[in-house]
Design a protein around this motif. Structure first.
Motif, PDB file in Angstrom:
ATOM      1  N   ASP A 261      35.282  47.837  28.886  1.00 53.98           N
ATOM      2  CA  ASP A 261      36.567  47.732  29.604  1.00 53.98           C
ATOM      3  C   ASP A 261      37.304  49.059  29.547  1.00 53.98           C
ATOM      4  N   ILE A 262      37.341  49.746  30.748  1.00 57.12           N
ATOM      5  CA  ILE A 262      37.974  50.968  30.837  1.00 57.12           C
ATOM      6  C   ILE A 262      39.615  50.745  30.494  1.00 57.12           C
ATOM      7  N   ASP A 263      39.959  51.669  29.388  1.00 51.04           N
ATOM      8  CA  ASP A 263      41.394  51.441  29.215  1.00 51.04           C
ATOM      9  C   ASP A 263      42.488  52.070  30.222  1.00 51.04           C
ATOM     10  N   HIS A 264      43.544  51.525  30.178  1.00 57.26           N
ATOM     11  CA  HIS A 264      44.627  51.903  31.162  1.00 57.26           C
ATOM     12  C   HIS A 264      44.206  52.079  32.337  1.00 57.26           C
ATOM     13  N   PHE A 265      43.287  51.259  32.923  1.00 57.76           N
ATOM     14  CA  PHE A 265      42.990  51.543  34.331  1.00 57.76           C
ATOM     15  C   PHE A 265      43.873  51.407  35.294  1.00 57.76           C
ATOM     16  N   LYS A 266      44.685  50.399  35.035  1.00 58.56           N
ATOM     17  CA  LYS A 266      45.829  50.197  35.895  1.00 58.56           C
ATOM     18  C   LYS A 266      46.495  51.460  36.349  1.00 58.56           C
ATOM     19  N   ASN A 269      44.971  53.890  38.465  1.00 59.54           N
ATOM     20  CA  ASN A 269      45.247  53.422  40.062  1.00 59.54           C
ATOM     21  C   ASN A 269      46.410  53.835  40.493  1.00 59.54           C
ATOM     22  N   HIS A 274      43.895  53.969  44.582  1.00 60.85           N
ATOM     23  CA  HIS A 274      42.756  52.999  44.436  1.00 60.85           C
ATOM     24  C   HIS A 274      41.487  53.788  44.660  1.00 60.85           C
ATOM     25  N   GLY A 277      40.324  55.320  41.690  1.00 55.18           N
ATOM     26  CA  GLY A 277      40.109  54.355  40.829  1.00 55.18           C
ATOM     27  C   GLY A 277      38.638  53.933  41.093  1.00 55.18           C
ATOM     28  N   ASP A 278      38.245  53.622  42.394  1.00 52.02           N
ATOM     29  CA  ASP A 278      37.025  53.191  42.867  1.00 52.02           C
ATOM     30  C   ASP A 278      35.825  54.311  42.476  1.00 52.02           C
ATOM     31  N   LEU A 281      35.230  54.064  38.326  1.00 52.82           N
ATOM     32  CA  LEU A 281      34.261  52.883  38.185  1.00 52.82           C
ATOM     33  C   LEU A 281      32.939  53.149  38.528  1.00 52.82           C
ATOM     34  N   ARG A 300      28.480  44.349  36.886  1.00 54.69           N
ATOM     35  CA  ARG A 300      29.943  44.107  36.990  1.00 54.69           C
ATOM     36  C   ARG A 300      30.309  42.866  37.606  1.00 54.69           C
ATOM     37  N   GLY A 303      36.651  43.564  38.953  1.00 52.49           N
ATOM     38  CA  GLY A 303      37.612  44.289  38.061  1.00 52.49           C
ATOM     39  C   GLY A 303      36.857  45.588  37.402  1.00 52.49           C
ATOM     40  N   GLU A 304      37.309  46.012  36.379  1.00 48.68           N
ATOM     41  CA  GLU A 304      37.189  47.288  35.658  1.00 48.68           C
ATOM     42  C   GLU A 304      36.466  47.134  34.416  1.00 48.68           C
ATOM     43  N   LYS A 371      40.821  46.443  22.092  1.00 47.34           N
ATOM     44  CA  LYS A 371      42.322  46.861  22.747  1.00 47.34           C
ATOM     45  C   LYS A 371      43.389  46.716  21.782  1.00 47.34           C
ATOM     46  N   ARG A 375      42.371  50.801  21.270  1.00 44.79           N
ATOM     47  CA  ARG A 375      41.528  51.086  22.374  1.00 44.79           C
ATOM     48  C   ARG A 375      40.503  52.121  21.996  1.00 44.79           C
TER      49      ARG A 375
HETATM   50  N1  LIG Z   1      40.236  51.084  42.076  1.00 44.67           N
HETATM   51  C1  LIG Z   1      39.957  49.677  41.865  1.00 44.67           C
HETATM   52  N2  LIG Z   1      40.823  48.961  40.842  1.00 44.67           N
HETATM   53  C2  LIG Z   1      40.453  48.002  40.409  1.00 44.67           C
HETATM   54  C3  LIG Z   1      39.231  47.269  40.711  1.00 44.67           C
HETATM   55  N3  LIG Z   1      39.286  45.807  40.574  1.00 44.67           N
HETATM   56  C4  LIG Z   1      40.393  45.751  39.495  1.00 44.67           C
HETATM   57  N4  LIG Z   1      40.957  46.918  39.737  1.00 44.67           N
HETATM   58  C5  LIG Z   1      42.204  47.246  38.916  1.00 44.67           C
HETATM   59  O1  LIG Z   1      42.101  47.250  37.496  1.00 44.67           O
HETATM   60  C6  LIG Z   1      43.263  47.043  36.711  1.00 44.67           C
HETATM   61  C7  LIG Z   1      43.077  46.444  35.426  1.00 44.67           C
HETATM   62  O2  LIG Z   1      44.319  46.532  34.971  1.00 44.67           O
HETATM   63  P1  LIG Z   1      44.575  45.570  33.351  1.00 44.67           P
HETATM   64  O3  LIG Z   1      43.533  44.435  33.423  1.00 44.67           O
HETATM   65  O4  LIG Z   1      46.108  45.645  33.300  1.00 44.67           O
HETATM   66  O5  LIG Z   1      44.145  46.802  32.249  1.00 44.67           O
HETATM   67  P2  LIG Z   1      44.216  48.047  32.024  1.00 44.67           P
HETATM   68  O6  LIG Z   1      45.274  48.870  32.858  1.00 44.67           O
HETATM   69  O7  LIG Z   1      42.966  48.598  32.148  1.00 44.67           O
HETATM   70  O8  LIG Z   1      44.697  48.181  30.640  1.00 44.67           O
HETATM   71  P3  LIG Z   1      43.761  47.932  29.278  1.00 44.67           P
HETATM   72  O9  LIG Z   1      42.582  47.240  29.852  1.00 44.67           O
HETATM   73  O10 LIG Z   1      44.703  46.782  28.611  1.00 44.67           O
HETATM   74  O11 LIG Z   1      43.586  49.154  28.551  1.00 44.67           O
HETATM   75  C8  LIG Z   1      44.270  46.467  37.865  1.00 44.67           C
HETATM   76  O12 LIG Z   1      45.171  47.553  38.429  1.00 44.67           O
HETATM   77  C9  LIG Z   1      43.486  46.221  38.852  1.00 44.67           C
HETATM   78  O13 LIG Z   1      44.097  46.234  40.167  1.00 44.67           O
HETATM   79  C10 LIG Z   1      38.491  47.857  41.889  1.00 44.67           C
HETATM   80  O14 LIG Z   1      37.507  47.404  42.362  1.00 44.67           O
HETATM   81  N5  LIG Z   1      38.974  49.108  42.015  1.00 44.67           N
END
Ligand SMILES: Nc1nc2c(ncn2[C@@H]2O[C@H](COP(=O)(O)OP(=O)(O)OP(=O)(O)O)[C@@H](O)[C@H]2O)c(=O)[nH]1
Length: 382
Positions: A261-266, A269, A274, A277-278, A281, A300, A303-304, A371, A375
């Motif tokens: 799982d990618i850390d702090h992916f939100k 983005n 986005h 973000g893509d 990924l 996959r 999600g991330e 996590k 992380r």
């Molecule tokens: N760009 C992009 N973002 C995605 C996709 N699928 C999911 N996401 C984003 O991935 C993020 C996942 O966030 P969280 O589950 O809160 O986790 P996180 O920010 O990675 O934090 P931790 O996992 O706790 O380190 C969300 O903001 C989703 O919108 C995608 O296909 N493309």
């Protein structure tokens, strides 16, 4: 004994070519984006139809312009199928060669028709250039084609056609050099035109078969792969898992799962958008795949988060692989993209009875711990 009137044969194959051109155009309209070259083939076929019509009309209208038009349309039509085949195999279309041959072929044919009438010379020119169009396609098929039946069928037909034209070229050249008067029987020419048209029709069918096969492969790939990252999707993973589970069970070997799982992916983005973000990924998916063994595979589910299946691996091997992935992400840092780290949970099948869902749940718990513990780290399932 069945007697076939050459003119009727020519007429029928010309009609069938129109039908085939329609089939090709509709295939192009439906899946032209996925399979290239169909529109060129359709256009080429229509040009050949035009050639057939001008040839048939020569008995009723002034011969010279009609036969010149026939030759022009023959070059243009067969050349377009060459362009289509080049596009089909992802090669750059040789438009310069195409126009060069169409222009030079037409000019030479016109010269040996009007200025210095010479039937053998005309035949030499026509068969030389037609041979080139067929031979180039045969080269492409054998070089870039798959080993599927459809490809071999097309390859064999086009090679035969190239050889037939080569023989005709040889005979015409000999006649031209030694001034032998070739029989210019209308019936012979009509038979030749009829067979030529029929072969063009068969080649079109073979090309369509090849195109359909290509489409089938693309659709299969789509139904099992994630379009954004190119790794397996849930369905593809389920198939891969089932197959490997059977193999490993039979061989009594362990099998391990990794949840990445990618850390702090939100935050990625939110900060970069986005689109970036893509790209991150896709970058992570590539880095993971490049790190793994041939026998491992990544998926996959959305999600991330990525799932990796490592057949013939215990927790210790998986641990090493996980560290390699974290290391690779640091090393493969793409200057265009923000740097990311990953948290990884690892779970090994505890027994033959354990279901995939149960293993996923344990691995997920390990990822959750990774996590929680800060992380950018790896944790083993309990
Ligand atoms: N760009 C992009 N973002 C995605 C996709 N699928 C999911 N996401 C984003 O991935 C993020 C996942 O966030 P969280 O589950 O809160 O986790 P996180 O920010 O990675 O934090 P931790 O996992 O706790 O380190 C969300 O903001 C989703 O919108 C995608 O296909 N493309």
């Amino acid at each position: 004994m069945i007697s076939l009137d050459p003119k009727t044969v020519l007429f029928m194959t010309t009609l069938m070519s129109v039908a085939m051109a329609i089939v090709m155009y509709s295939a192009h309209a439906n899946f032209g984006k996925e399979v290239k070259g169909l529109d060129r083939w359709a256009m080429g076929l229509l040009a050949l139809v035009g050639g057939g019509v001008t040839f048939m009309l020569r008995d009723y209208l002034p011969q010279t312009p009609l036969l010149l038009a026939t030759n022009f349309l023959l070059f243009a039509g067969l050349g377009l199928s060459m362009i289509g085949t080049q596009e089909f195999f992802g090669r750059p279309p040789a438009w310069r060669v195409y126009w060069g041959i169409v222009a030079a072929g037409f000019a030479l044919v016109a010269w040996f028709f009007v200025v210095r009438p010479d039937f053998a010379a005309r035949l030499t020119v026509v068969s030389a250039f037609v041979f080139y169009f067929y031979a180039e396609q045969a080269r492409l098929v054998w070089r870039y084609g798959t080993s599927h039946f459809s490809t071999r069928f097309f390859g064999t037909l086009i090679t035969i056609q190239a050889l037939v034209v080569l023989v005709r070229f040889g005979m015409a050249l000999r006649a031209m050099v030694s001034h032998i008067d070739l029989i210019r029987d209308n019936t012979v020419t009509s038979i030749y035109m009829g067979i030529g048209n029929f072969m063009a029709l068969m080649l079109t069918v073979a090309f369509m078969t090849m195109a359909t096969r290509r489409l089938q492969t693309i659709l299969e790939q789509r139904s099992t792969h994630d379009p954004l990252t190119g790794v397996l999707n849930r369905r593809g993973f389920a198939l891969f898992y089932e197959y490997q589970r059977l193999q490993m069970r039979r061989a009594g070997k362990p099998m391990t799962l990794m949840e990445i799982d990618i850390d702090h992916f939100k935050a990625v983005n939110d900060r970069f958008g986005h689109m970036v973000g893509d790209k991150v990924l896709a970058h992570v998916a590539r880095a993971v795949r490049e790190t793994l063994r041939e026998t491992d595979d990544v998926a996959r589910f959305g999600g991330e988060e990525f799932i990796v299946l490592l057949p013939d691996s215990d927790e210790r091997n998986a641990m090493l692989a996980a560290e390699r992935i974290r290391d690779a992400l640091r090393r493969f840092a793409d200057i265009q993209l923000p740097m990311v780290t990953v948290s990884i949970g690892i779970g090994c099948h505890a027994s033959d009875e354990e279901s995939l869902d149960a293993l996923l749940a344990r691995t997920d718990a390990a990822l959750y711990r990774a996590k929680q513990n800060g992380r950018d780290r790896v944790e083993l399932a309990t």
